[in-house]
Design a protein around this motif. Structure first.
Motif, mmCIF file in Angstrom:
data_model
loop_
_atom_site.group_PDB
_atom_site.id
_atom_site.type_symbol
_atom_site.label_atom_id
_atom_site.label_comp_id
_atom_site.label_asym_id
_atom_site.label_seq_id
_atom_site.Cartn_x
_atom_site.Cartn_y
_atom_site.Cartn_z
ATOM 1 N N ASN A 126 0.800 -1.231 0.000
ATOM 2 C CA ASN A 126 0.000 0.000 0.000
ATOM 3 C C ASN A 126 0.830 1.277 0.000
ATOM 4 O O ASN A 126 0.573 2.201 -0.769
ATOM 5 C CB ASN A 126 -0.954 0.005 1.201
ATOM 6 C CG ASN A 126 -2.052 -1.016 1.073
ATOM 7 O OD1 ASN A 126 -2.397 -1.424 -0.034
ATOM 8 N ND2 ASN A 126 -2.610 -1.447 2.194
ATOM 9 N N GLN A 127 1.832 1.355 0.899
ATOM 10 C CA GLN A 127 2.599 2.598 0.992
ATOM 11 C C GLN A 127 3.430 2.838 -0.269
ATOM 12 O O GLN A 127 3.706 3.986 -0.633
ATOM 13 C CB GLN A 127 3.500 2.598 2.240
ATOM 14 C CG GLN A 127 4.737 1.719 2.168
ATOM 15 C CD GLN A 127 4.448 0.269 2.496
ATOM 16 O OE1 GLN A 127 3.289 -0.131 2.620
ATOM 17 N NE2 GLN A 127 5.487 -0.533 2.659
ATOM 18 N N ARG A 128 3.801 1.749 -0.945
ATOM 19 C CA ARG A 128 4.542 1.897 -2.204
ATOM 20 C C ARG A 128 3.631 2.446 -3.294
ATOM 21 O O ARG A 128 4.033 3.312 -4.079
ATOM 22 C CB ARG A 128 5.160 0.555 -2.599
ATOM 23 C CG ARG A 128 6.238 0.130 -1.607
ATOM 24 C CD ARG A 128 6.692 -1.313 -1.733
ATOM 25 N NE ARG A 128 7.589 -1.635 -0.611
ATOM 26 C CZ ARG A 128 7.895 -2.853 -0.209
ATOM 27 N NH1 ARG A 128 7.396 -3.904 -0.841
ATOM 28 N NH2 ARG A 128 8.707 -3.035 0.822
ATOM 29 N N ILE A 129 2.406 1.962 -3.329
ATOM 30 C CA ILE A 129 1.449 2.465 -4.313
ATOM 31 C C ILE A 129 1.167 3.945 -4.068
ATOM 32 O O ILE A 129 1.029 4.734 -5.019
ATOM 33 C CB ILE A 129 0.158 1.627 -4.282
ATOM 34 C CG1 ILE A 129 0.443 0.228 -4.846
ATOM 35 C CG2 ILE A 129 -0.957 2.300 -5.075
ATOM 36 C CD1 ILE A 129 -0.728 -0.729 -4.774
ATOM 37 N N LEU A 131 3.242 6.117 -3.038
ATOM 38 C CA LEU A 131 4.374 6.851 -3.613
ATOM 39 C C LEU A 131 4.311 6.854 -5.131
ATOM 40 O O LEU A 131 4.546 7.887 -5.770
ATOM 41 C CB LEU A 131 5.694 6.242 -3.133
ATOM 42 C CG LEU A 131 6.954 6.905 -3.701
ATOM 43 C CD1 LEU A 131 7.046 8.369 -3.257
ATOM 44 C CD2 LEU A 131 8.198 6.152 -3.270
ATOM 45 N N TYR A 132 4.006 5.702 -5.744
ATOM 46 C CA TYR A 132 3.915 5.658 -7.206
ATOM 47 C C TYR A 132 2.956 6.737 -7.713
ATOM 48 O O TYR A 132 3.233 7.420 -8.712
ATOM 49 C CB TYR A 132 3.392 4.307 -7.704
ATOM 50 C CG TYR A 132 4.103 3.068 -7.234
ATOM 51 C CD1 TYR A 132 5.431 3.094 -6.802
ATOM 52 C CD2 TYR A 132 3.430 1.834 -7.228
ATOM 53 C CE1 TYR A 132 6.061 1.930 -6.374
ATOM 54 C CE2 TYR A 132 4.063 0.671 -6.825
ATOM 55 C CZ TYR A 132 5.377 0.727 -6.383
ATOM 56 O OH TYR A 132 5.988 -0.427 -5.961
ATOM 57 N N ILE A 213 17.667 8.899 -4.884
ATOM 58 C CA ILE A 213 16.924 9.297 -3.690
ATOM 59 C C ILE A 213 16.963 8.136 -2.708
ATOM 60 O O ILE A 213 16.588 7.007 -3.053
ATOM 61 C CB ILE A 213 15.473 9.666 -4.052
ATOM 62 C CG1 ILE A 213 15.462 10.830 -5.041
ATOM 63 C CG2 ILE A 213 14.677 10.028 -2.794
ATOM 64 C CD1 ILE A 213 14.161 10.971 -5.805
ATOM 65 N N LEU A 214 17.423 8.405 -1.500
ATOM 66 C CA LEU A 214 17.557 7.384 -0.468
ATOM 67 C C LEU A 214 16.582 7.695 0.670
ATOM 68 O O LEU A 214 16.749 8.667 1.393
ATOM 69 C CB LEU A 214 18.993 7.347 0.066
ATOM 70 C CG LEU A 214 20.097 7.092 -0.973
ATOM 71 C CD1 LEU A 214 21.468 7.159 -0.306
ATOM 72 C CD2 LEU A 214 19.897 5.761 -1.677
ATOM 73 N N GLU A 215 15.570 6.867 0.802
ATOM 74 C CA GLU A 215 14.555 7.048 1.842
ATOM 75 C C GLU A 215 14.824 6.074 2.984
ATOM 76 O O GLU A 215 14.834 4.869 2.795
ATOM 77 C CB GLU A 215 13.157 6.799 1.265
ATOM 78 C CG GLU A 215 12.038 6.941 2.283
ATOM 79 C CD GLU A 215 10.701 6.453 1.763
ATOM 80 O OE1 GLU A 215 9.740 6.417 2.574
ATOM 81 O OE2 GLU A 215 10.602 6.089 0.570
ATOM 82 N N ALA A 216 15.041 6.615 4.181
ATOM 83 C CA ALA A 216 15.337 5.806 5.374
ATOM 84 C C ALA A 216 16.533 4.885 5.159
ATOM 85 O O ALA A 216 16.444 3.677 5.367
ATOM 86 C CB ALA A 216 14.110 5.006 5.800
ATOM 87 N N PRO A 217 17.684 5.449 4.751
ATOM 88 C CA PRO A 217 18.847 4.597 4.498
ATOM 89 C C PRO A 217 19.648 4.310 5.762
ATOM 90 O O PRO A 217 19.429 4.920 6.816
ATOM 91 C CB PRO A 217 19.677 5.443 3.540
ATOM 92 C CG PRO A 217 19.417 6.840 3.989
ATOM 93 C CD PRO A 217 17.959 6.852 4.421
ATOM 94 N N PHE A 218 20.594 3.386 5.639
ATOM 95 C CA PHE A 218 21.620 3.150 6.650
ATOM 96 C C PHE A 218 22.960 3.405 5.979
ATOM 97 O O PHE A 218 23.056 3.411 4.741
ATOM 98 C CB PHE A 218 21.536 1.722 7.191
ATOM 99 C CG PHE A 218 21.409 0.673 6.129
ATOM 100 C CD1 PHE A 218 22.523 0.168 5.460
ATOM 101 C CD2 PHE A 218 20.157 0.181 5.765
ATOM 102 C CE1 PHE A 218 22.407 -0.790 4.470
ATOM 103 C CE2 PHE A 218 20.030 -0.778 4.759
ATOM 104 C CZ PHE A 218 21.157 -1.268 4.112
ATOM 105 N N PHE A 315 6.333 5.993 5.874
ATOM 106 C CA PHE A 315 5.307 6.878 5.341
ATOM 107 C C PHE A 315 5.779 8.296 5.030
ATOM 108 O O PHE A 315 4.998 9.236 5.088
ATOM 109 C CB PHE A 315 4.115 6.906 6.307
ATOM 110 C CG PHE A 315 3.435 5.576 6.409
ATOM 111 C CD1 PHE A 315 2.720 5.064 5.340
ATOM 112 C CD2 PHE A 315 3.547 4.817 7.564
ATOM 113 C CE1 PHE A 315 2.117 3.812 5.423
ATOM 114 C CE2 PHE A 315 2.945 3.572 7.657
ATOM 115 C CZ PHE A 315 2.217 3.072 6.586
ATOM 116 N N ILE A 316 7.025 8.451 4.644
ATOM 117 C CA ILE A 316 7.480 9.745 4.135
ATOM 118 C C ILE A 316 6.697 10.104 2.877
ATOM 119 O O ILE A 316 6.530 11.283 2.548
ATOM 120 C CB ILE A 316 9.000 9.718 3.888
ATOM 121 C CG1 ILE A 316 9.730 9.810 5.239
ATOM 122 C CG2 ILE A 316 9.446 10.837 2.961
ATOM 123 C CD1 ILE A 316 11.236 9.714 5.167
ATOM 124 N N CYS A 317 6.159 9.111 2.205
ATOM 125 C CA CYS A 317 5.330 9.366 1.023
ATOM 126 C C CYS A 317 4.121 10.234 1.361
ATOM 127 O O CYS A 317 3.505 10.829 0.456
ATOM 128 C CB CYS A 317 4.867 8.055 0.396
ATOM 129 S SG CYS A 317 3.877 7.008 1.480
#
Length: 338
Positions: A126-129, A131-132, A213-218, A315-317
């Motif tokens: 869901n959260q990926r959709i 963002l798309y 773009i790096l979302e929540a990276p380590f 959920f940064i999206c």
């Protein structure tokens, strides 16, 4: 006298219970982790967990994603990857749902974003959709790929090398059809480590992505494990590295984004929420500080979201300004290459 005897028995039983618990939690579990590569991989990659309730990969329209084509890419090591191509809104309006146009439209000029998801789940989560849809609405193509052993991609042994190859092969498939249209990457969580490694290798082949773009990276997998909430209680033991960290590195699960990006030319945008309890935002700060020190002339940006927004790890999206942030980053990247 009998009461005191019962109390002593109860006390001994309690001590015995905690003694067994201590041995299991602090000795047995770490030992199993160290000597079981399969457990390490299953816990890190979670490739069969948290799958979407509806798994209809061939029909993205069931997820209210009109203008989306499902297709497959074959890699050079005989793995088949499941992929979605989401058209930009402006092209969907013009060309409708005729899937025969999709590949050709990659060369139309709109930015193309290859989405590299984190561990667990698949491209329809869901959260990926969410963002798309936002990327589509700012007129970007989205190429959402499921790595090997995820979703409907070929179920084979999984490792860092294979995951990185999947992204490289996906990028090259897009690159051949883009004919100069700008290509970006968006990695989330584990996908940031995969994407950074893949993009650094592409540069060595003189194939230059326009941005990452790096979302929540380590910064590296060893630090992600060290800072993870369930391992914090263990890391104060002197054997922590030997049992927990060293075997992961020995088994080739490194994902050292610091090293992969320190000499890379690709512009980087880092997004992280301060209330992320899966990967600490401090690892993003560490990554940012490290790569900006080594690549001073390259575009590197860090955006940290206050905990009050409640974006957490996924959920940064839902940032109301995310479209503007991405458009601004894309424009900066395009100016650098113009």
């Amino acid at each position: 006298m009998l009461t005191n005897c019962n109390k002593r028995k109860a006390c001994c039983t309690m001590v015995g219970f905690f003694g067994i618990a201590f041995v299991v939690i602090f000795l047995l579990v770490p030992a199993i982790w160290r000597y079981s590569t399969s457990i390490q991989k299953s816990m890190i990659f979670l490739n069969h967990d948290y799958m979407p309730e509806v798994r209809n990969y061939s029909h993205p329209e069931v997820y209210d994603l009109d203008g989306t084509r499902n297709f497959y890419i074959d890699t050079k090591d005989n793995v088949t990857l499941g992929v979605w191509h989401i058209l930009p809104s402006n092209l969907f309006v013009k060309y409708g749902a005729n899937e025969s146009n999709y590949e050709q439209l990659l060369s139309h000029g709109e930015p193309i974003i290859i989405y590299m998801h984190g561990n667990s789940g698949a491209r329809p989560n869901n959260q990926r959709i969410e963002l798309y849809r936002k990327l589509r609405d700012i007129n970007c193509h989205v190429i959402a790929v499921d790595y090997r052993s995820y979703a409907d991609s070929t179920n084979v042994e999984i490792d860092e090398t294979g995951l990185v190859l999947d992204v490289i092969e996906t990028f090259k498939w897009v690159y051949k059809r883009a004919h100069g249209s700008p290509i970006f990457g968006w990695g989330h969580s584990l996908g940031t480590g995969i994407g950074a490694h893949a993009f650094s290798l592409l540069e060595k082949e003189n194939i230059n992505p326009h941005g990452l773009i790096l979302e929540a990276p380590f910064n590296k997998m060893s630090e992600a494990i060290r800072e993870y909430s369930t391992t914090k209680v263990l890391r104060y033991f002197p054997w922590f590295d030997f049992f927990i960290i060293d075997p992961v590195i020995e088994n080739g699960i490194v994902f050292d984004t610091e090293q992969n990006l320190k000499n890379a030319k690709v512009p980087v945008l880092i997004l992280h929420a301060r209330d992320d309890i899966i990967i600490s935002y401090q690892l993003s700060e560490n990554l940012y500080n490290y790569i900006t020190a080594s690549r001073k002339s390259e575009l590197t940006e860090l955006v940290l979201y206050d905990a009050k927004y409640g974006f957490g790890h996924q959920f940064i999206c839902r940032d109301n300004e995310i479209e503007k942030k991405i458009e601004k980053f894309i424009q900066k990247c395009l100016k650098m290459t113009s």
